[in-house]
Enzyme design. Sequence first.
Site, PDB file in Angstrom:
ATOM      1  N   ASP A  68       0.829  -1.205   0.000  1.00  0.00           N
ATOM      2  CA  ASP A  68       0.000   0.000   0.000  1.00  0.00           C
ATOM      3  C   ASP A  68       0.865   1.258   0.000  1.00  0.00           C
ATOM      4  O   ASP A  68       0.595   2.206   0.743  1.00  0.00           O
ATOM      5  CB  ASP A  68      -0.954   0.006   1.203  1.00  0.00           C
ATOM      6  CG  ASP A  68      -2.088   1.022   1.052  1.00  0.00           C
ATOM      7  OD1 ASP A  68      -2.435   1.379  -0.101  1.00  0.00           O
ATOM      8  OD2 ASP A  68      -2.626   1.460   2.087  1.00  0.00           O
ATOM      9  N   LYS A  89       1.981   4.731  -1.091  1.00  0.00           N
ATOM     10  CA  LYS A  89       1.356   5.914  -1.668  1.00  0.00           C
ATOM     11  C   LYS A  89       1.964   7.108  -0.953  1.00  0.00           C
ATOM     12  O   LYS A  89       2.599   6.940   0.102  1.00  0.00           O
ATOM     13  CB  LYS A  89      -0.165   5.870  -1.509  1.00  0.00           C
ATOM     14  CG  LYS A  89      -0.636   5.668  -0.089  1.00  0.00           C
ATOM     15  CD  LYS A  89      -2.133   5.419  -0.037  1.00  0.00           C
ATOM     16  CE  LYS A  89      -2.579   5.063   1.379  1.00  0.00           C
ATOM     17  NZ  LYS A  89      -3.992   4.745   1.435  1.00  0.00           N
ATOM     18  N   ASN A 108       1.901   7.492   2.776  1.00  0.00           N
ATOM     19  CA  ASN A 108       2.644   6.513   3.575  1.00  0.00           C
ATOM     20  C   ASN A 108       4.158   6.679   3.473  1.00  0.00           C
ATOM     21  O   ASN A 108       4.906   5.832   3.929  1.00  0.00           O
ATOM     22  CB  ASN A 108       2.247   5.082   3.186  1.00  0.00           C
ATOM     23  CG  ASN A 108       0.827   4.767   3.594  1.00  0.00           C
ATOM     24  OD1 ASN A 108       0.251   5.435   4.446  1.00  0.00           O
ATOM     25  ND2 ASN A 108       0.242   3.763   2.978  1.00  0.00           N
ATOM     26  N   ASP A 142       2.539   2.901   7.784  1.00  0.00           N
ATOM     27  CA  ASP A 142       1.297   2.152   7.582  1.00  0.00           C
ATOM     28  C   ASP A 142       1.544   0.759   6.998  1.00  0.00           C
ATOM     29  O   ASP A 142       1.382   0.529   5.806  1.00  0.00           O
ATOM     30  CB  ASP A 142       0.317   2.933   6.711  1.00  0.00           C
ATOM     31  CG  ASP A 142      -1.073   2.300   6.705  1.00  0.00           C
ATOM     32  OD1 ASP A 142      -1.269   1.244   7.351  1.00  0.00           O
ATOM     33  OD2 ASP A 142      -1.966   2.845   6.043  1.00  0.00           O
ATOM     34  N   THR A 164      -4.501   0.813  -2.603  1.00  0.00           N
ATOM     35  CA  THR A 164      -5.271   2.014  -2.915  1.00  0.00           C
ATOM     36  C   THR A 164      -5.422   2.095  -4.431  1.00  0.00           C
ATOM     37  O   THR A 164      -4.430   1.955  -5.148  1.00  0.00           O
ATOM     38  CB  THR A 164      -4.543   3.259  -2.354  1.00  0.00           C
ATOM     39  OG1 THR A 164      -4.382   3.065  -0.941  1.00  0.00           O
ATOM     40  CG2 THR A 164      -5.326   4.521  -2.622  1.00  0.00           C
TER      41      THR A 164
END
Length: 185
Positions: free
Chosen positions: A17, A19, A22, A38, A57
């Site tokens: 994840d 992005k 993060n 995260d 995401t």
Amino acid sequence: MAAAVTYLHQNGICHRDLKPENILFAGKEMDSDIKVADFGLSKLTSDESTLNTACGTPNYVAPEILRQHGYGKEVDMWSIGVIAYILLCGYPPFYDENDAQLFRKIMKGDYEFTHGWDEISSSAKSLIGALLQVEPSKRLTAEQCLAHPWVTGKTARNVNISQSFSTNFRAYSENLHHRGAKGGQ
């Protein structure tokens, strides 16, 4: 970013994840270390194991996650390609208000270097292209990314892209805000 993900991958961790939200700076200095945050979707994995859970995401998810045929650490490198693209021009390589259309674009690797890319070097575009490979086996590994001439600074250009980035990012942000407002009516 690539150094942090190299560390994760060398220790058998697939983040799943990545992005901008993060990726954090350790301090306020320009050369501050990058920290990855995260780990809620992260998974311990080996080069031989395959992950199957659909997660991540939407704008940053790799094609193989969408296909649900199993995937590995390469998904993190796809996300780094998306993040780098955004950082260079201010908008994502894959965008559609409809998630099904967005996922079709991602699975085809359907992106272009259009608005705001005139000042970006061919070496930076080469890096993006090597990270946004639809076929995971053709995508750069974290170590290969670190060795890329643009990342090492051998081919980076000293060009101010702040004006085009700001214009594109503002337009993208307004579109997201407008989309959110329409969804809430």
